[in-house]
Design an enzyme around this catalytic site. Structure first.
Site, PDB file in Angstrom:
ATOM      1  N   LEU A 118      18.797  -1.569  53.716  1.00 36.34           N
ATOM      2  CA  LEU A 118      20.209  -0.319  53.413  1.00 36.34           C
ATOM      3  C   LEU A 118      21.497  -0.831  53.443  1.00 36.34           C
ATOM      4  O   LEU A 118      21.836  -2.386  53.952  1.00 36.34           O
ATOM      5  CB  LEU A 118      20.361  -0.216  55.556  1.00 36.34           C
ATOM      6  CG  LEU A 118      18.937   0.440  55.463  1.00 36.34           C
ATOM      7  CD1 LEU A 118      19.623   1.825  57.722  1.00 36.34           C
ATOM      8  CD2 LEU A 118      18.711   1.894  55.270  1.00 36.34           C
ATOM      9  N   ASP A 119      22.291  -0.618  52.951  1.00 37.00           N
ATOM     10  CA  ASP A 119      23.915  -0.090  52.989  1.00 37.00           C
ATOM     11  C   ASP A 119      24.352  -1.143  53.975  1.00 37.00           C
ATOM     12  O   ASP A 119      24.254  -0.139  55.318  1.00 37.00           O
ATOM     13  CB  ASP A 119      24.337   0.181  52.054  1.00 37.00           C
ATOM     14  CG  ASP A 119      24.166   0.922  50.471  1.00 37.00           C
ATOM     15  OD1 ASP A 119      23.466   0.306  50.184  1.00 37.00           O
ATOM     16  OD2 ASP A 119      24.565   2.255  50.158  1.00 37.00           O
ATOM     17  N   SER A 120      25.606  -1.761  53.947  1.00 34.08           N
ATOM     18  CA  SER A 120      26.218  -2.317  55.454  1.00 34.08           C
ATOM     19  C   SER A 120      26.525  -1.052  55.992  1.00 34.08           C
ATOM     20  O   SER A 120      26.864  -0.725  57.362  1.00 34.08           O
ATOM     21  CB  SER A 120      26.875  -3.875  55.011  1.00 34.08           C
ATOM     22  OG  SER A 120      27.920  -3.259  54.277  1.00 34.08           O
TER      23      SER A 120
END
Length: 312
Positions: A118-120
């Protein structure tokens, strides 16, 4: 720190790969990975697999730190974490910043690896293999789109259609300056499809709570697609905002105060809320606890981190 640098002195000429396996006890796979990622150097220069080395060499090892983050669900072959906002899934380069990998490997050991990412900025569910035996099988589930992922998001504006499918090709930019991190809608991109469904509309605050199901897996897909229909996600610092605001967040260690001041929310209002898949002839359906925080923001209520629900 996630990465530590160690120095070794090699008395007699020896191939780098052989040194790692025989002298330091690396498995062949781990030795190959370390060399391929440039984590063995001599005088600041990357060492190659078949290269003979002598004298002082430096090795950068990933040493996980305990983040106090427990898995949401544990199976004998895999686990699922509910990743908070502002936490990387994997370490980025050799920088000393925490990532989900720290929590995973400090709990389950070096063989444990995230299956996807997942994106940060995005919170929610990440499936991780506990050992190499299950890793490829789990990766195949994602590769062959046998995993159903559902996200919850708060978007700006009122989405008119109760349900719709966004079909627009997405291009991942390469080079072109600091903002090339943005993906763009382009006929030269890869096909991408996202289904969205309205959960509730907030006319007073001009925002909509939606459910999004990505049918493909492109970089920033949900964020790009929602921005393309003029409904960017609340708290997004890359899409639906000016270049100046994006650069501010890319170039600084902005905290919650800056997110609220410039974007109207403490973080990106996107959560990987539910994941459903079959493994070992059983169906697993796992729900994010952190979704409750997003709902609390939308409905302007409090959020109790102690609640949780896992169905399987």
């Amino acid at each position: 720190m996630p990465f530590v640098r160690e120095e070794y002195t090699i008395e007699q000429p020896l191939r780098a790969f052989v040194f790692l396996v025989r002298a330091l006890g690396f498995s062949p796979k781990a030795a190959q990975r370390l060399i391929d990622r440039g984590r063995m150097t001599q005088n600041g220069v990357r060492v190659l697999k078949a290269q003979e080395v002598q004298g002082r060499v430096e090795i950068a090892r990933f040493v996980p730190q305990d983040l106090g983050l427990a898995p949401l669900f544990v199976h004998r072959d895999f686990c699922v974490y509910d990743k908070p906002h502002h936490l990387l899934t994997h370490p980025k380069g050799l920088y000393a910043h925490p990532s989900l990998n720290d929590a995973l490997k400090s709990t389950f050991g070096a063989q444990a690896n995230p299956i996807h990412r997942l994106d940060s900025l995005t919170s929610g569910l990440v499936v991780c293999a506990r050992h190499s035996r299950s890793e490829q099988e789990l990766k195949n589930l994602f590769l062959h789109q046998k995993v159903q992922k559902t996200y919850t998001a708060i978007v700006r504006g009122i989405v008119k259609d109760d349900e719709r499918e966004i079909c627009a090709p997405i291009l991942t930019q390469k080079g072109g300056g600091d903002l090339s991190i943005r993906s763009v809608i382009s006929p030269m991109g890869k096909s991408a499809r996202t289904r969205i469904r309205v959960i509730e509309r907030d006319l007073a605050r001009d925002r909509t709570l939606i459910e999004a199901r990505p049918l493909t897996g492109r970089t920033h897909q949900i964020r790009v697609h929602l921005d393309s229909i003029q409904h960017p996600i609340v708290g997004d610092c890359l899409y639906g905002v000016s270049d100046e605001i994006s650069r501010f967040f890319l170039e600084s260690s902005a905290g919650e105060r800056e997110f609220v001041r410039l974007l109207g929310a403490p973080h990106l209002m996107l959560n990987a809320s539910r994941i459903v898949f079959r493994y070992d002839d059983k169906e697993f359906c796992i729900d994010s606890v952190l979704r409750a925080g997003l709902l609390a923001f939308f409905y302007n209520t409090s959020f109790d981190h102690t609640s949780e629900r896992v169905c399987r």
